[in-house]
Design an enzyme around this catalytic site. Structure first.
Site, PDB file in Angstrom:
ATOM      1  N   ASN A   9      21.477  13.577   3.497  1.00 17.20           N
ATOM      2  CA  ASN A   9      22.568  13.803   2.273  1.00 17.20           C
ATOM      3  C   ASN A   9      24.159  14.176   2.184  1.00 17.20           C
ATOM      4  OD1 ASN A   9      24.404  13.738  -0.121  1.00 17.20           O
ATOM      5  ND2 ASN A   9      22.289  14.675  -1.420  1.00 17.20           N
ATOM      6  N   LYS A  11      26.277  15.215   0.554  1.00 19.32           N
ATOM      7  CA  LYS A  11      26.640  15.561  -0.561  1.00 19.32           C
ATOM      8  C   LYS A  11      27.899  15.591  -0.993  1.00 19.32           C
ATOM      9  CE  LYS A  11      22.326  18.326  -1.204  1.00 19.32           C
ATOM     10  NZ  LYS A  11      21.337  19.387  -1.388  1.00 19.32           N
ATOM     11  N   HIS A  94      19.273  12.084  -7.822  1.00 19.32           N
ATOM     12  CA  HIS A  94      19.179  13.253  -7.095  1.00 19.32           C
ATOM     13  C   HIS A  94      19.038  14.744  -8.646  1.00 19.32           C
ATOM     14  CE1 HIS A  94      19.691  16.937  -4.756  1.00 19.32           C
ATOM     15  NE2 HIS A  94      19.458  15.711  -3.971  1.00 19.32           N
ATOM     16  N   GLU A  96      20.132  16.884  -8.568  1.00 19.77           N
ATOM     17  CA  GLU A  96      21.782  18.055  -8.735  1.00 19.77           C
ATOM     18  C   GLU A  96      22.151  16.800  -9.680  1.00 19.77           C
ATOM     19  OE1 GLU A  96      22.804  18.272  -4.525  1.00 19.77           O
ATOM     20  OE2 GLU A  96      21.682  19.695  -4.661  1.00 19.77           O
ATOM     21  N   GLU A 166      11.935  15.942  -3.580  1.00 20.36           N
ATOM     22  CA  GLU A 166      12.474  17.598  -3.159  1.00 20.36           C
ATOM     23  C   GLU A 166      12.170  18.136  -4.293  1.00 20.36           C
ATOM     24  OE1 GLU A 166      16.281  16.293  -0.689  1.00 20.36           O
ATOM     25  OE2 GLU A 166      16.632  15.938  -2.990  1.00 20.36           O
ATOM     26  N   GLY A 172      18.533  23.957  -0.600  1.00 17.93           N
ATOM     27  CA  GLY A 172      19.500  24.354  -0.110  1.00 17.93           C
ATOM     28  C   GLY A 172      19.533  26.216  -0.187  1.00 17.93           C
ATOM     29  N   SER A 211      15.465  21.828   2.543  1.00 18.58           N
ATOM     30  CA  SER A 211      15.679  22.747   3.378  1.00 18.58           C
ATOM     31  C   SER A 211      14.962  22.502   4.805  1.00 18.58           C
ATOM     32  CB  SER A 211      15.162  24.096   3.447  1.00 18.58           C
ATOM     33  OG  SER A 211      16.045  24.922   1.824  1.00 18.58           O
TER      34      SER A 211
HETATM   35  P1  13P Z   1      19.202  21.146   2.109  1.00 19.72           P
HETATM   36  O1  13P Z   1      18.665  19.988   3.311  1.00 19.72           O
HETATM   37  O2  13P Z   1      20.261  21.561   1.752  1.00 19.72           O
HETATM   38  O3  13P Z   1      18.162  21.834   1.404  1.00 19.72           O
HETATM   39  O4  13P Z   1      19.254  19.699   0.538  1.00 19.72           O
HETATM   40  C1  13P Z   1      18.268  18.931   0.781  1.00 19.72           C
HETATM   41  C2  13P Z   1      18.706  17.543  -0.522  1.00 19.72           C
HETATM   42  O5  13P Z   1      18.723  18.369  -1.508  1.00 19.72           O
HETATM   43  C3  13P Z   1      18.769  16.576   0.474  1.00 19.72           C
HETATM   44  O6  13P Z   1      18.716  15.618  -0.637  1.00 19.72           O
END
Ligand code: 13P
Length: 247
Positions: A9, A11, A94, A96, A166, A172, A211
Protein backbone atom coordinates in the site's frame (compact mmCIF):
# COMPACT_ATOMS: atom_id res chain seq x y z
CA UNK A 1 -6.01 -23.70 -0.59
CA UNK A 2 -5.80 -19.97 -0.02
CA UNK A 3 -3.19 -18.35 -2.24
CA UNK A 4 -0.95 -16.00 -0.23
CA UNK A 5 -1.36 -12.34 -1.16
CA UNK A 6 1.32 -9.77 -0.45
CA UNK A 7 0.09 -6.26 -1.20
CA UNK A 8 2.03 -3.04 -1.00
CA UNK A 9 0.00 0.00 0.00
CA UNK A 10 2.01 2.93 -1.29
CA UNK A 11 -0.32 5.45 0.37
CA UNK A 12 0.54 8.99 -0.85
CA UNK A 13 3.96 8.16 -2.28
CA UNK A 14 5.70 8.13 -5.67
CA UNK A 15 5.42 10.03 -8.93
CA UNK A 16 4.70 8.28 -12.23
CA UNK A 17 8.41 8.22 -13.10
CA UNK A 18 9.27 6.66 -9.73
CA UNK A 19 6.48 4.09 -9.98
CA UNK A 20 7.46 2.95 -13.47
CA UNK A 21 11.10 2.70 -12.45
CA UNK A 22 10.08 0.58 -9.46
CA UNK A 23 8.13 -1.84 -11.65
CA UNK A 24 10.94 -2.06 -14.20
CA UNK A 25 13.32 -2.94 -11.36
CA UNK A 26 11.14 -5.72 -9.93
CA UNK A 27 9.21 -7.22 -12.81
CA UNK A 28 11.72 -9.84 -13.91
CA UNK A 29 12.17 -10.94 -10.32
CA UNK A 30 8.49 -11.46 -9.50
CA UNK A 31 7.98 -14.90 -10.97
CA UNK A 32 6.69 -17.01 -8.09
CA UNK A 33 3.16 -17.76 -9.24
CA UNK A 34 2.33 -19.33 -5.85
CA UNK A 35 2.19 -15.86 -4.29
CA UNK A 36 0.01 -13.02 -5.49
CA UNK A 37 1.88 -9.71 -5.66
CA UNK A 38 -0.17 -6.52 -5.61
CA UNK A 39 0.71 -2.82 -5.63
CA UNK A 40 -1.99 -0.45 -4.36
CA UNK A 41 -1.10 2.99 -5.59
CA UNK A 42 -2.38 6.57 -5.85
CA UNK A 43 -4.89 7.18 -8.65
CA UNK A 44 -2.42 9.16 -10.77
CA UNK A 45 -0.13 6.12 -11.08
CA UNK A 46 -2.68 3.46 -11.94
CA UNK A 47 -2.75 3.75 -15.72
CA UNK A 48 1.04 3.71 -16.02
CA UNK A 49 1.37 0.90 -13.50
CA UNK A 50 -1.08 -1.25 -15.47
CA UNK A 51 0.91 -0.53 -18.60
CA UNK A 52 4.28 -1.23 -16.94
CA UNK A 53 3.10 -4.53 -15.39
CA UNK A 54 1.53 -5.91 -18.59
CA UNK A 55 2.59 -9.53 -19.09
CA UNK A 56 3.75 -9.91 -15.47
CA UNK A 57 2.12 -11.52 -12.41
CA UNK A 58 1.88 -8.20 -10.62
CA UNK A 59 -1.65 -6.99 -9.90
CA UNK A 60 -2.60 -3.37 -9.36
CA UNK A 61 -5.00 -1.91 -6.80
CA UNK A 62 -6.43 1.51 -5.98
CA UNK A 63 -6.59 2.78 -2.40
CA UNK A 64 -10.16 4.11 -2.35
CA UNK A 65 -13.15 4.85 -4.58
CA UNK A 66 -16.60 6.40 -4.36
CA UNK A 67 -19.68 4.19 -4.19
CA UNK A 68 -21.70 6.19 -6.72
CA UNK A 69 -21.59 5.35 -10.41
CA UNK A 70 -20.99 9.02 -11.26
CA UNK A 71 -22.17 12.41 -10.04
CA UNK A 72 -21.36 15.72 -8.43
CA UNK A 73 -18.66 14.47 -6.04
CA UNK A 74 -15.73 16.80 -6.59
CA UNK A 75 -12.40 15.09 -6.19
CA UNK A 76 -13.75 11.55 -6.15
CA UNK A 77 -13.11 8.54 -8.41
CA UNK A 78 -15.79 5.96 -9.31
CA UNK A 79 -15.65 2.19 -9.72
CA UNK A 80 -16.31 2.36 -13.48
CA UNK A 81 -13.34 4.74 -13.80
CA UNK A 82 -11.13 2.15 -12.11
CA UNK A 83 -12.63 -0.65 -14.16
CA UNK A 84 -11.80 1.18 -17.35
CA UNK A 85 -8.15 0.83 -16.35
CA UNK A 86 -8.64 -2.88 -15.53
CA UNK A 87 -7.73 -2.31 -11.91
CA UNK A 88 -7.68 -5.63 -10.03
CA UNK A 89 -8.16 -4.57 -6.41
CA UNK A 90 -9.32 -1.62 -4.34
CA UNK A 91 -8.41 -1.04 -0.68
CA UNK A 92 -11.56 -0.05 1.19
CA UNK A 93 -12.03 1.14 4.76
CA UNK A 94 -8.34 1.70 5.49
CA UNK A 95 -7.99 3.12 8.98
CA UNK A 96 -6.40 6.29 7.60
CA UNK A 97 -9.58 6.87 5.58
CA UNK A 98 -11.75 6.08 8.58
CA UNK A 99 -9.66 8.42 10.75
CA UNK A 100 -9.04 11.41 8.45
CA UNK A 101 -11.78 11.24 5.81
CA UNK A 102 -14.92 10.29 7.70
CA UNK A 103 -15.15 6.79 6.27
CA UNK A 104 -17.83 4.86 8.19
CA UNK A 105 -18.91 1.22 8.24
CA UNK A 106 -21.90 2.28 6.13
CA UNK A 107 -19.87 4.00 3.40
CA UNK A 108 -17.38 1.12 3.41
CA UNK A 109 -20.29 -1.28 2.87
CA UNK A 110 -21.61 0.74 -0.07
CA UNK A 111 -18.15 0.80 -1.60
CA UNK A 112 -17.64 -2.96 -1.14
CA UNK A 113 -20.96 -3.64 -2.90
CA UNK A 114 -20.13 -1.26 -5.74
CA UNK A 115 -16.61 -2.60 -6.27
CA UNK A 116 -17.93 -6.16 -6.50
CA UNK A 117 -20.67 -5.10 -8.89
CA UNK A 118 -17.99 -3.60 -11.11
CA UNK A 119 -15.70 -6.65 -10.90
CA UNK A 120 -12.98 -5.07 -8.76
CA UNK A 121 -11.93 -7.17 -5.76
CA UNK A 122 -12.09 -5.30 -2.45
CA UNK A 123 -9.32 -5.44 0.15
CA UNK A 124 -11.47 -4.64 3.15
CA UNK A 125 -9.53 -3.21 6.10
CA UNK A 126 -10.61 -3.68 9.70
CA UNK A 127 -8.79 -3.14 12.97
CA UNK A 128 -8.90 -1.57 16.41
CA UNK A 129 -7.31 1.59 17.77
CA UNK A 130 -4.94 1.51 20.75
CA UNK A 131 -7.70 2.80 22.98
CA UNK A 132 -10.03 0.03 21.86
CA UNK A 133 -7.33 -2.57 22.35
CA UNK A 134 -6.62 -1.38 25.87
CA UNK A 135 -10.34 -1.59 26.61
CA UNK A 136 -10.29 -5.23 25.38
CA UNK A 137 -12.55 -4.28 22.48
CA UNK A 138 -10.35 -5.69 19.68
CA UNK A 139 -12.61 -8.56 18.70
CA UNK A 140 -15.84 -6.59 19.08
CA UNK A 141 -14.52 -3.83 16.83
CA UNK A 142 -13.30 -6.28 14.18
CA UNK A 143 -16.61 -8.16 14.32
CA UNK A 144 -18.67 -5.01 13.88
CA UNK A 145 -16.49 -3.61 11.09
CA UNK A 146 -16.49 -6.96 9.24
CA UNK A 147 -20.21 -7.63 9.58
CA UNK A 148 -21.26 -4.12 8.63
CA UNK A 149 -18.97 -4.01 5.60
CA UNK A 150 -20.40 -7.26 4.28
CA UNK A 151 -24.11 -6.50 4.51
CA UNK A 152 -25.72 -7.56 1.23
CA UNK A 153 -22.62 -9.31 -0.15
CA UNK A 154 -23.56 -12.65 -1.74
CA UNK A 155 -21.65 -15.87 -1.05
CA UNK A 156 -20.44 -15.90 -4.64
CA UNK A 157 -19.04 -12.37 -4.27
CA UNK A 158 -17.56 -13.07 -0.85
CA UNK A 159 -15.02 -15.40 -2.46
CA UNK A 160 -13.51 -12.31 -4.11
CA UNK A 161 -13.19 -10.24 -0.95
CA UNK A 162 -9.82 -10.06 0.79
CA UNK A 163 -9.90 -8.88 4.40
CA UNK A 164 -6.93 -7.07 5.94
CA UNK A 165 -6.65 -7.00 9.72
CA UNK A 166 -4.67 -3.87 10.51
CA UNK A 167 -4.48 -2.86 14.17
CA UNK A 168 -4.33 0.93 13.96
CA UNK A 169 -1.66 1.21 16.66
CA UNK A 170 0.69 -0.98 14.61
CA UNK A 171 0.50 1.09 11.42
CA UNK A 172 3.66 3.03 10.66
CA UNK A 173 4.77 2.79 14.28
CA UNK A 174 7.28 -0.03 14.04
CA UNK A 175 5.13 -1.91 16.56
CA UNK A 176 3.71 -5.17 15.28
CA UNK A 177 1.16 -7.36 16.93
CA UNK A 178 2.88 -10.60 17.92
CA UNK A 179 2.27 -13.11 15.17
CA UNK A 180 0.27 -15.28 17.59
CA UNK A 181 -1.88 -12.32 18.55
CA UNK A 182 -2.49 -11.35 14.94
CA UNK A 183 -3.33 -14.97 14.11
CA UNK A 184 -5.76 -15.15 17.00
CA UNK A 185 -7.67 -12.05 15.83
CA UNK A 186 -7.59 -13.22 12.22
CA UNK A 187 -8.94 -16.67 13.18
CA UNK A 188 -11.69 -14.83 15.03
CA UNK A 189 -12.50 -12.69 11.95
CA UNK A 190 -12.69 -15.92 9.93
CA UNK A 191 -15.20 -17.21 12.47
CA UNK A 192 -17.25 -14.02 12.03
CA UNK A 193 -17.23 -14.66 8.28
CA UNK A 194 -18.16 -18.32 8.89
CA UNK A 195 -21.16 -17.26 10.96
CA UNK A 196 -22.50 -15.53 7.87
CA UNK A 197 -21.17 -17.67 5.00
CA UNK A 198 -20.44 -21.08 6.57
CA UNK A 199 -17.56 -23.15 5.16
CA UNK A 200 -16.87 -20.54 2.51
CA UNK A 201 -14.94 -18.69 5.22
CA UNK A 202 -12.13 -21.21 4.72
CA UNK A 203 -11.63 -19.84 1.21
CA UNK A 204 -11.53 -16.18 2.22
CA UNK A 205 -8.06 -14.69 2.41
CA UNK A 206 -7.25 -12.58 5.45
CA UNK A 207 -4.07 -10.50 5.58
CA UNK A 208 -2.25 -8.89 8.46
CA UNK A 209 -1.04 -5.30 8.16
CA UNK A 210 0.96 -3.05 10.47
CA UNK A 211 4.74 -2.61 10.37
CA UNK A 212 5.35 -5.75 8.30
CA UNK A 213 8.89 -5.85 6.87
CA UNK A 214 11.19 -8.42 5.28
CA UNK A 215 12.60 -9.35 8.71
CA UNK A 216 9.24 -10.30 10.25
CA UNK A 217 7.17 -11.37 7.25
CA UNK A 218 8.10 -15.07 7.45
CA UNK A 219 7.02 -15.39 11.04
CA UNK A 220 3.72 -13.70 10.25
CA UNK A 221 3.11 -15.79 7.13
CA UNK A 222 3.85 -19.00 9.03
CA UNK A 223 0.72 -18.57 11.12
CA UNK A 224 -2.19 -20.87 10.34
CA UNK A 225 -4.83 -18.26 9.55
CA UNK A 226 -2.75 -15.44 8.08
CA UNK A 227 -2.89 -15.51 4.29
CA UNK A 228 -0.93 -12.44 3.41
CA UNK A 229 0.29 -9.00 4.33
CA UNK A 230 -0.76 -5.45 3.51
CA UNK A 231 2.39 -3.41 3.77
CA UNK A 232 2.94 0.33 3.82
CA UNK A 233 6.45 1.67 4.44
CA UNK A 234 8.36 -1.52 3.58
CA UNK A 235 6.66 -1.80 0.18
CA UNK A 236 8.17 1.44 -1.14
CA UNK A 237 11.70 0.18 -1.65
CA UNK A 238 12.56 -2.34 -4.39
CA UNK A 239 14.76 -4.67 -2.32
CA UNK A 240 12.38 -4.55 0.58
CA UNK A 241 9.31 -5.29 -1.56
CA UNK A 242 11.09 -8.25 -3.17
CA UNK A 243 12.09 -9.42 0.32
CA UNK A 244 8.44 -9.41 1.37
CA UNK A 245 7.48 -11.56 -1.61
CA UNK A 246 10.15 -14.11 -0.71
CA UNK A 247 8.79 -14.84 2.75
P1 13P B 1 2.98 0.17 7.57
O1 13P B 1 3.40 -1.13 6.93
O2 13P B 1 3.76 1.34 7.11
O3 13P B 1 2.89 0.03 9.06
O4 13P B 1 1.48 0.44 7.05
C1 13P B 1 0.54 -0.56 7.14
C2 13P B 1 -0.65 -0.17 6.37
O5 13P B 1 -1.37 0.74 6.73
C3 13P B 1 -0.92 -0.89 5.12
O6 13P B 1 -2.18 -0.58 4.63
Amino acid sequence: MRKPIIAGNWKMHKTIAEAVEFVNDIKDKVNNTDVEAVICAPFTLLKDLKEATKGTNIKIGAQNMHYAEQGAFTGEISAPMLKELNIDYVVLGHSERRQYFNETNETVNKKVIKALEEGIDPILCVGETLEEREASETKNVCKEQTEKALVGVSAEDMKKVVIAYEPVWAIGTGKTATSEDANDVIAYIRQVVANIYGDLANEVRIQYGGSVKPSNVAEIMNQSDIDGALVGGASLDVESFLGLLEF
